[in-house]
Design an enzyme around this catalytic site. Sequence first.
Site, PDB file in Angstrom:
ATOM      1  N   GLU A  44      -5.988  16.611  10.302  1.00  0.00           N
ATOM      2  CA  GLU A  44      -6.541  15.353  10.839  1.00  0.00           C
ATOM      3  C   GLU A  44      -5.471  14.542  11.580  1.00  0.00           C
ATOM      4  O   GLU A  44      -5.778  13.856  12.556  1.00  0.00           O
ATOM      5  CB  GLU A  44      -7.189  14.521   9.731  1.00  0.00           C
ATOM      6  CG  GLU A  44      -6.253  14.062   8.643  1.00  0.00           C
ATOM      7  CD  GLU A  44      -6.993  13.364   7.477  1.00  0.00           C
ATOM      8  OE1 GLU A  44      -8.221  13.446   7.406  1.00  0.00           O
ATOM      9  OE2 GLU A  44      -6.303  12.752   6.644  1.00  0.00           O
ATOM     10  N   GLU A  74     -17.218  10.405  -0.273  1.00  0.00           N
ATOM     11  CA  GLU A  74     -16.093   9.479  -0.052  1.00  0.00           C
ATOM     12  C   GLU A  74     -16.271   8.373  -1.088  1.00  0.00           C
ATOM     13  O   GLU A  74     -17.324   7.731  -1.135  1.00  0.00           O
ATOM     14  CB  GLU A  74     -16.125   8.926   1.375  1.00  0.00           C
ATOM     15  CG  GLU A  74     -15.091   7.850   1.663  1.00  0.00           C
ATOM     16  CD  GLU A  74     -13.665   8.278   1.306  1.00  0.00           C
ATOM     17  OE1 GLU A  74     -13.151   9.205   1.941  1.00  0.00           O
ATOM     18  OE2 GLU A  74     -13.060   7.667   0.382  1.00  0.00           O
ATOM     19  N   HIS A 104      -9.770  15.208  -1.495  1.00  0.00           N
ATOM     20  CA  HIS A 104      -8.806  14.647  -0.527  1.00  0.00           C
ATOM     21  C   HIS A 104      -8.235  13.338  -1.067  1.00  0.00           C
ATOM     22  O   HIS A 104      -8.907  12.623  -1.810  1.00  0.00           O
ATOM     23  CB  HIS A 104      -9.496  14.382   0.812  1.00  0.00           C
ATOM     24  CG  HIS A 104      -9.612  15.611   1.650  1.00  0.00           C
ATOM     25  ND1 HIS A 104      -9.357  15.616   3.006  1.00  0.00           N
ATOM     26  CD2 HIS A 104      -9.927  16.883   1.323  1.00  0.00           C
ATOM     27  CE1 HIS A 104      -9.528  16.844   3.474  1.00  0.00           C
ATOM     28  NE2 HIS A 104      -9.878  17.629   2.480  1.00  0.00           N
ATOM     29  N   ASN A 153       2.751  -0.101   5.299  1.00  0.00           N
ATOM     30  CA  ASN A 153       1.359   0.046   5.697  1.00  0.00           C
ATOM     31  C   ASN A 153       0.442   0.409   4.551  1.00  0.00           C
ATOM     32  O   ASN A 153      -0.755   0.428   4.701  1.00  0.00           O
ATOM     33  CB  ASN A 153       1.232   1.148   6.750  1.00  0.00           C
ATOM     34  CG  ASN A 153       1.817   0.680   8.049  1.00  0.00           C
ATOM     35  OD1 ASN A 153       1.841  -0.511   8.308  1.00  0.00           O
ATOM     36  ND2 ASN A 153       2.313   1.604   8.847  1.00  0.00           N
ATOM     37  N   GLU A 188       0.493  11.790   2.828  1.00  0.00           N
ATOM     38  CA  GLU A 188       0.153  12.205   4.188  1.00  0.00           C
ATOM     39  C   GLU A 188       1.244  11.801   5.192  1.00  0.00           C
ATOM     40  O   GLU A 188       1.018  10.992   6.084  1.00  0.00           O
ATOM     41  CB  GLU A 188      -1.213  11.635   4.549  1.00  0.00           C
ATOM     42  CG  GLU A 188      -2.285  12.168   3.608  1.00  0.00           C
ATOM     43  CD  GLU A 188      -3.691  11.699   3.924  1.00  0.00           C
ATOM     44  OE1 GLU A 188      -3.861  10.915   4.873  1.00  0.00           O
ATOM     45  OE2 GLU A 188      -4.608  12.114   3.213  1.00  0.00           O
TER      46      GLU A 188
HETATM   47  C1  NOJ Z   1      -9.921  11.165   4.979  1.00  0.00           C
HETATM   48  C2  NOJ Z   1     -10.099  12.627   4.785  1.00  0.00           C
HETATM   49  O1  NOJ Z   1      -8.891  13.321   4.795  1.00  0.00           O
HETATM   50  C3  NOJ Z   1     -11.015  13.129   5.865  1.00  0.00           C
HETATM   51  O2  NOJ Z   1     -11.114  14.525   5.808  1.00  0.00           O
HETATM   52  C4  NOJ Z   1     -12.345  12.465   5.716  1.00  0.00           C
HETATM   53  O3  NOJ Z   1     -13.172  12.893   6.744  1.00  0.00           O
HETATM   54  C5  NOJ Z   1     -12.194  10.952   5.771  1.00  0.00           C
HETATM   55  N1  NOJ Z   1     -11.204  10.524   4.863  1.00  0.00           N
HETATM   56  C6  NOJ Z   1     -13.487  10.235   5.442  1.00  0.00           C
HETATM   57  O4  NOJ Z   1     -13.852  10.453   4.114  1.00  0.00           O
HETATM   58 CA    CA Z   2      -6.709  12.469   4.244  1.00  0.00          CA
END
Ligand code: NOJ
Ligand code: CA
Length: 715
Positions: A519, A426, A494, A205, A183
């Site tokens: 994001e 997640e 992700h 980081n 990223e």
């Molecule tokens: C990072 C992800 O890229 C994002 O889309 C997600 O909302 C957050 N993590 C929380 O899971």
């Molecule tokens: Ca992400």
Amino acid sequence: MHKILIFTFIFLFSILGLNSQTLISPSNEIELVFSISDRGEPLYNLYFKGKEVIKPSTLGFEISTYFSGFSFTKNDFLSNYSSDFRLLQYTIDSYDETWSPVWGEESAIRNNYNELFLELEQESTGRRLNIRFRLFDTGLGFRYEVPEQKELGHFIIKNELTEFALTGDHMAIWIPGDYDSQEYDYNTTRLSEIGSTFDVAYTENVSQSSFSKTGVQTSLQMKTDDGIYINIHEAELVDYSTMHLNLDTNNFTFTSWLTPDAIGNRAYMNSPCKTPWRTIIVSDDARDILASRITYNLNEPLAIDPSWIKPIKYIGVWWEMITGKSSWSYTDDFKSVQLGDTDYTNAVRKENHAANNENVKFHIDFAALHGFDAVLVEGWNIGWEDWFGNSKEYVFDFKTPYPDFDIKELNDYAHEKGVELIMHHETSSSVRNYERHLDEAYSFMNEYGYNAVKSGYVGDIIPRGETHYGQYMINHYNYAIKKAAEYKIMINAHEAVRPTGIARTYPNLLANESARGTEYQAFGGSKPNHTTILPFTRQIGGPMDYTPGIFEMDISKLNPYNGSKVNTTLANQLGLYVIMYSPLQMAADLPENYMRFMDAFQFIKNVPVEWSKSIYLEAEPGEYVTIARKDKNSDNWYVGNSNGYEERISNVSLSFLDTNTTYNAMIYKDGNDANYSSNPQSYIIDTKFVTSNDTLMINTVPAGGFAIELSPMKK
Ligand code: NOJ
Ligand code: CA
């Protein structure tokens, strides 16, 4: 015909007594030469239109057969598997087929290559090693294959020594090689500048950070001073670790750098076995890099019944969370909420908990009204109060909703309206915990009627010491994809490894993030030319869940504490639906922002998510990309553009349209006074009648873009 030519070539070489084999691409433009050095090292080099693009580069490994025992004997088990080879025999073959992907940028993909297969023997050990080269019209793929043999059964790869020796100090578009994130904003520098441009802060980081200051990730896009584009990546990353590239700046040679595991090993192998393919896409026209299908073609054909797999256009409660307007967690009280404890009577519900019944129903209504397939709801399950940063093993159970999220009622409500809810898992990178729950989590989805999951891997991996790209995690991602297919579940992963074309085999892997997505526009912003790069880098391996469609660029309007700006114009956001191909596309902004710009929103409502044809009209990495695509389910065409730092005029020739047909063109473009930082919402919608003889001249501002819908007039 080609075969005869190739055999003649080889014959000539043998008459001349040269110890090398040559393979030529079907179009005759690319040539591969394989040879063995005086030290018995396998070497390859590559020519494009007669110009060398890869100088003689070595192939091979350092391996070990030490698995356990007394460590003082450890080095006795280390050995070179990269020199002292002789060629036993080779075969040449060619292949030409056309296959139909389940979804994609086109409905038919041609897989046409010539192949050179070499069988080698290491003279001192008797070990065998095979190398398979496939030469396509757009580049080369090669892999190592270790045949079953008594001389080598189980072994560990300590290092893969594949070289990519470049011919000069090319321009490169790169991100740093760490082990847990793709990223990053891309850097555009000379190869020689990689070390000094490398920002150490990037990797300080993150955990288990960089291996070297000149290490970069793939897919790596380069350009030579004489205009040849070279792209290095890998295909079919299965049961192996991810390849980064480590640069020797003295001679512009990259060597493959495999991600180590917790004890420093790169991969555990057992013959017969093979590595992923190493790919080099090459052309003097940047559009060919985007049109190349080498990555998919080097993957295995479809392995599952795909009848239940459907591309998805979705909305969600996500952007309000990412911008900090709302929250994933239900309460601020960490102590009152324990995993598995569904008694929240004493917990104080936060006002801004986004995944609540009312807000979700509002989004379902909005999706149904505007024709979206699905609504993504994150923050629905308990665990978010203490999910990140503490290396906690048991965070989520993936099946206990918060009290204000009535999972049955909401799914029933959505299904009545013809909308799906998208599940969110997640994992907080506690992968062992996720795998323990996986079957139960997927059956839970089946029970409530979810058919797609967004999974996420934020933070350091547990088991501790493993990383996002090691063989352990590669096996996890692939296990989750296969397991999901058993439950007829589609995946959008992700923070997983960047894709390598595996979706050809398992098209239930609809998309990955695995790069800097939208994001980051709410985390301080991305570079204005970011999306003119992603098609050349991240997307070489497959679709990205980039989540475009932001209409309100000033994030402080959503959250006064967030000063980020989205560094594009609104018209650019529309263009992304065409240039950033994915069978999974989000309209990421809040419904209230779409309601302010209903005429522009119409494009997002209309744009398809699967195509029968794609034509790459204009492309220069980092500068601009313009693509035309034909809808798979109608006769409409769509054109998208993303522009980089310089204002420019696109000349869009419509010669791809059917002749003798008049089309209605709806053109969504930057307004004359549009400016991505000060006036991003200035756009113009033009309509006109056009035919295949027309060329549209469209002005785009920096970080601007355009989108066009072309519908044939009824005769
Ligand atoms: C990072 C992800 O890229 C994002 O889309 C997600 O909302 C957050 N993590 C929380 O899971
Ligand atoms: Ca992400």
